[in-house]
Write a protein that holds these residues in place. Structure first.
Motif, PDB file in Angstrom:
ATOM      1  N   ARG A   1       0.843  -1.193   0.000  1.00  0.00           N
ATOM      2  CA  ARG A   1       0.000   0.000   0.000  1.00  0.00           C
ATOM      3  C   ARG A   1       0.878   1.243   0.000  1.00  0.00           C
ATOM      4  N   ALA A   2       0.424   2.263  -0.707  1.00  0.00           N
ATOM      5  CA  ALA A   2       1.197   3.505  -0.795  1.00  0.00           C
ATOM      6  C   ALA A   2       0.251   4.693  -0.735  1.00  0.00           C
ATOM      7  N   PRO A   3       0.626   5.748  -0.029  1.00  0.00           N
ATOM      8  CA  PRO A   3      -0.233   6.937   0.019  1.00  0.00           C
ATOM      9  C   PRO A   3      -0.407   7.533  -1.374  1.00  0.00           C
ATOM     10  N   PRO A   4      -1.571   8.113  -1.671  1.00  0.00           N
ATOM     11  CA  PRO A   4      -1.768   8.734  -2.980  1.00  0.00           C
ATOM     12  C   PRO A   4      -0.891   9.967  -3.146  1.00  0.00           C
ATOM     13  N   ALA A   5      -0.753  10.405  -4.370  1.00  0.00           N
ATOM     14  CA  ALA A   5       0.068  11.576  -4.664  1.00  0.00           C
ATOM     15  C   ALA A   5      -0.549  12.826  -4.044  1.00  0.00           C
ATOM     16  N   ALA A   6       0.200  13.490  -3.197  1.00  0.00           N
ATOM     17  CA  ALA A   6      -0.234  14.751  -2.601  1.00  0.00           C
ATOM     18  C   ALA A   6      -0.073  15.882  -3.623  1.00  0.00           C
ATOM     19  N   ALA A   7      -0.590  17.042  -3.273  1.00  0.00           N
ATOM     20  CA  ALA A   7      -0.527  18.181  -4.203  1.00  0.00           C
ATOM     21  C   ALA A   7       0.909  18.557  -4.540  1.00  0.00           C
ATOM     22  N   ASP A   8       1.831  18.348  -3.584  1.00  0.00           N
ATOM     23  CA  ASP A   8       3.227  18.713  -3.813  1.00  0.00           C
ATOM     24  C   ASP A   8       4.105  17.499  -4.113  1.00  0.00           C
ATOM     25  N   ASP A   9       3.495  16.388  -4.481  1.00  0.00           N
ATOM     26  CA  ASP A   9       4.244  15.172  -4.797  1.00  0.00           C
ATOM     27  C   ASP A   9       5.262  15.451  -5.900  1.00  0.00           C
ATOM     28  N   ALA A  10       6.488  14.952  -5.722  1.00  0.00           N
ATOM     29  CA  ALA A  10       7.565  15.252  -6.667  1.00  0.00           C
ATOM     30  C   ALA A  10       7.251  14.748  -8.072  1.00  0.00           C
ATOM     31  N   CYS A  11       6.592  13.612  -8.186  1.00  0.00           N
ATOM     32  CA  CYS A  11       6.233  13.099  -9.511  1.00  0.00           C
ATOM     33  C   CYS A  11       5.154  13.959 -10.152  1.00  0.00           C
ATOM     34  N   ARG A  12       4.234  14.412  -9.335  1.00  0.00           N
ATOM     35  CA  ARG A  12       3.099  15.205  -9.837  1.00  0.00           C
ATOM     36  C   ARG A  12       3.541  16.589 -10.292  1.00  0.00           C
ATOM     37  N   THR A  13       4.500  17.192  -9.615  1.00  0.00           N
ATOM     38  CA  THR A  13       4.889  18.582  -9.884  1.00  0.00           C
ATOM     39  C   THR A  13       6.161  18.701 -10.712  1.00  0.00           C
ATOM     40  N   SER A  14       6.636  17.591 -11.289  1.00  0.00           N
ATOM     41  CA  SER A  14       7.930  17.614 -11.974  1.00  0.00           C
ATOM     42  C   SER A  14       7.928  18.489 -13.222  1.00  0.00           C
ATOM     43  N   SER A  15       6.751  18.673 -13.834  1.00  0.00           N
ATOM     44  CA  SER A  15       6.670  19.514 -15.031  1.00  0.00           C
ATOM     45  C   SER A  15       5.211  19.865 -15.282  1.00  0.00           C
ATOM     46  N   PRO A  16       4.944  20.901 -16.071  1.00  0.00           N
ATOM     47  CA  PRO A  16       3.555  21.217 -16.413  1.00  0.00           C
ATOM     48  C   PRO A  16       2.855  20.050 -17.097  1.00  0.00           C
ATOM     49  N   GLU A  17       3.597  19.297 -17.940  1.00  0.00           N
ATOM     50  CA  GLU A  17       3.004  18.164 -18.635  1.00  0.00           C
ATOM     51  C   GLU A  17       2.592  17.072 -17.652  1.00  0.00           C
ATOM     52  N   ALA A  18       3.433  16.816 -16.649  1.00  0.00           N
ATOM     53  CA  ALA A  18       3.097  15.803 -15.641  1.00  0.00           C
ATOM     54  C   ALA A  18       1.875  16.223 -14.838  1.00  0.00           C
ATOM     55  N   MET A  19       1.781  17.490 -14.515  1.00  0.00           N
ATOM     56  CA  MET A  19       0.623  17.978 -13.761  1.00  0.00           C
ATOM     57  C   MET A  19      -0.662  17.776 -14.555  1.00  0.00           C
ATOM     58  N   ARG A  20      -0.612  18.067 -15.851  1.00  0.00           N
ATOM     59  CA  ARG A  20      -1.802  17.873 -16.685  1.00  0.00           C
ATOM     60  C   ARG A  20      -2.152  16.387 -16.792  1.00  0.00           C
ATOM     61  N   ALA A  21      -1.133  15.540 -16.892  1.00  0.00           N
ATOM     62  CA  ALA A  21      -1.382  14.098 -16.984  1.00  0.00           C
ATOM     63  C   ALA A  21      -2.046  13.582 -15.716  1.00  0.00           C
ATOM     64  N   PHE A  22      -1.623  14.077 -14.553  1.00  0.00           N
ATOM     65  CA  PHE A  22      -2.248  13.674 -13.292  1.00  0.00           C
ATOM     66  C   PHE A  22      -3.700  14.155 -13.238  1.00  0.00           C
ATOM     67  N   GLU A  23      -3.937  15.392 -13.668  1.00  0.00           N
ATOM     68  CA  GLU A  23      -5.309  15.912 -13.667  1.00  0.00           C
ATOM     69  C   GLU A  23      -6.212  15.063 -14.571  1.00  0.00           C
ATOM     70  N   PHE A  24      -5.707  14.685 -15.726  1.00  0.00           N
ATOM     71  CA  PHE A  24      -6.461  13.849 -16.659  1.00  0.00           C
ATOM     72  C   PHE A  24      -6.731  12.472 -16.044  1.00  0.00           C
ATOM     73  N   THR A  25      -5.738  11.933 -15.361  1.00  0.00           N
ATOM     74  CA  THR A  25      -5.887  10.628 -14.714  1.00  0.00           C
ATOM     75  C   THR A  25      -6.954  10.676 -13.626  1.00  0.00           C
ATOM     76  N   ASN A  26      -6.925  11.723 -12.828  1.00  0.00           N
ATOM     77  CA  ASN A  26      -7.829  11.822 -11.679  1.00  0.00           C
ATOM     78  C   ASN A  26      -9.303  11.886 -12.092  1.00  0.00           C
ATOM     79  N   ARG A  27      -9.559  12.302 -13.341  1.00  0.00           N
ATOM     80  CA  ARG A  27     -10.944  12.373 -13.806  1.00  0.00           C
ATOM     81  C   ARG A  27     -11.598  10.973 -13.847  1.00  0.00           C
ATOM     82  N   LEU A  28     -10.769   9.952 -13.966  1.00  0.00           N
ATOM     83  CA  LEU A  28     -11.307   8.584 -13.981  1.00  0.00           C
ATOM     84  C   LEU A  28     -11.894   8.188 -12.629  1.00  0.00           C
ATOM     85  N   TYR A  29     -11.474   8.892 -11.575  1.00  0.00           N
ATOM     86  CA  TYR A  29     -11.812   8.444 -10.215  1.00  0.00           C
ATOM     87  C   TYR A  29     -12.592   9.480  -9.426  1.00  0.00           C
ATOM     88  N   VAL A  30     -13.166  10.444 -10.122  1.00  0.00           N
ATOM     89  CA  VAL A  30     -13.988  11.456  -9.457  1.00  0.00           C
ATOM     90  C   VAL A  30     -15.303  10.824  -9.018  1.00  0.00           C
TER      91      VAL A  30
END
Length: 272
Positions: free
Chosen positions: A243-272
């Motif tokens: 088990r692993a905690p979900p990506a926080a708002a300041d997660d290094a993988c999530r904030t590594s680039s604008p493209e990564a941030m958009r990819a995370f936002e797109f991913t999260n729409r699957l689980y709203v």
């Protein structure tokens, strides 16, 4: 009809535009990713472990991960390489995409703080821990032909392992995308040739992949085609699902680039 001179002018304009876009992308990519995980760090709490298995040399494993889980792939001997393909569990037409993973992050180097994308522009996995940073997204796994050339006989190989693993989850050859291979220190020399940097392989190296979507994986523990050791140096590897905690708002993988941030936002729409 377009003249040869006009074609050359168009080609040169396209080249200049590509260089401008590449420079812009590299500027947006972080200059400092998180430091590599130490070999003795990031212990997994026993209460977080879901399953643990040893994968024998030359064999394959099928792993199902749920969002909120992670998979630790560990190489105790420092001699193995582990190739991986994966699909979204609910819709296996969505699969790992090495080309987009490289393109979006403007780098072929996978390491802690990077992500692995699907062909729908979503984040399939985040590399939340990584002691190695020596992973291959360019060459691919072994085949019957590569094992014959390397060892003089056709032996178990990643291509056939992927076919066998995919078949067990109802998929076929056409469903198998290019793979990521962990603990495979491939780079390019000054002449653009692939080279193997054996000094970057260490006993005990591991990588943790956090699932950002529900996923099905097939992993193959076969020697990489560029590994110069004869016979095959592959040894058992360890797979720990936890088990692993979900990506926080300041997660290094999530904030590594604008493209990564958009990819995370797109991913999260699957689980709203």
């Amino acid at each position: 009809m377009t003249s040869l001179e006009t074609k050359r002018e168009i080609a040169e304009a396209n080249r200049r535009r590509y260089e401008e876009l590449r420079a812009a992308g590299q500027e947006a990519t972080p200059k400092a990713l998180p430091a590599a995980t130490a070999l003795d760090a990031a212990a997994i709490p026993p209460s977080a472990v879901i399953s643990r298995e040893e994968l024998a040399a030359d064999w394959y494993a099928i792993v199902q991960l749920r969002r909120g889980e992670a998979l630790r792939i560990a190489d105790p001997s420092g001699l193995s390489s582990v190739s991986m393909v994966g699909w979204r569990d609910e819709d296996t037409s969505e699969r790992i995409n090495c080309a987009d993973t490289v393109k979006v992050q403007w780098s072929t180097a996978l390491s802690k703080g990077r992500v692995i994308l699907s062909d729908m522009g979503r984040v399939l996995f985040s590399l939340i821990e990584d002691t190695s940073g020596a992973h291959d997204v360019m060459v691919g796994g072994s085949t019957p032909a590569s094992t014959l050339a390397a060892y003089g006989v056709t032996s178990r190989n990643t291509y056939e392992n992927f076919i066998a693993g995919a078949a067990k989850v109802g998929l076929g050859v056409r469903d198998i995308p290019p793979c990521v291979t962990f603990f495979a220190p491939v780079s390019l020399d000054e002449n653009g040739r692939f080279v193997w940097n054996k000094s970057r392989k260490r006993p005990g190296d591991f990588v943790d992949l956090r699932a950002e979507m529900n996923a099905i994986l097939v992993l193959s523990n076969c020697a990489h085609p560029l590994d110069p050791i004869r016979p095959s140096a592959a040894r058992p590897i360890t797979l720990i699902r936890h088990r692993a905690p979900p990506a926080a708002a300041d997660d290094a993988c999530r904030t590594s680039s604008p493209e990564a941030m958009r990819a995370f936002e797109f991913t999260n729409r699957l689980y709203v």
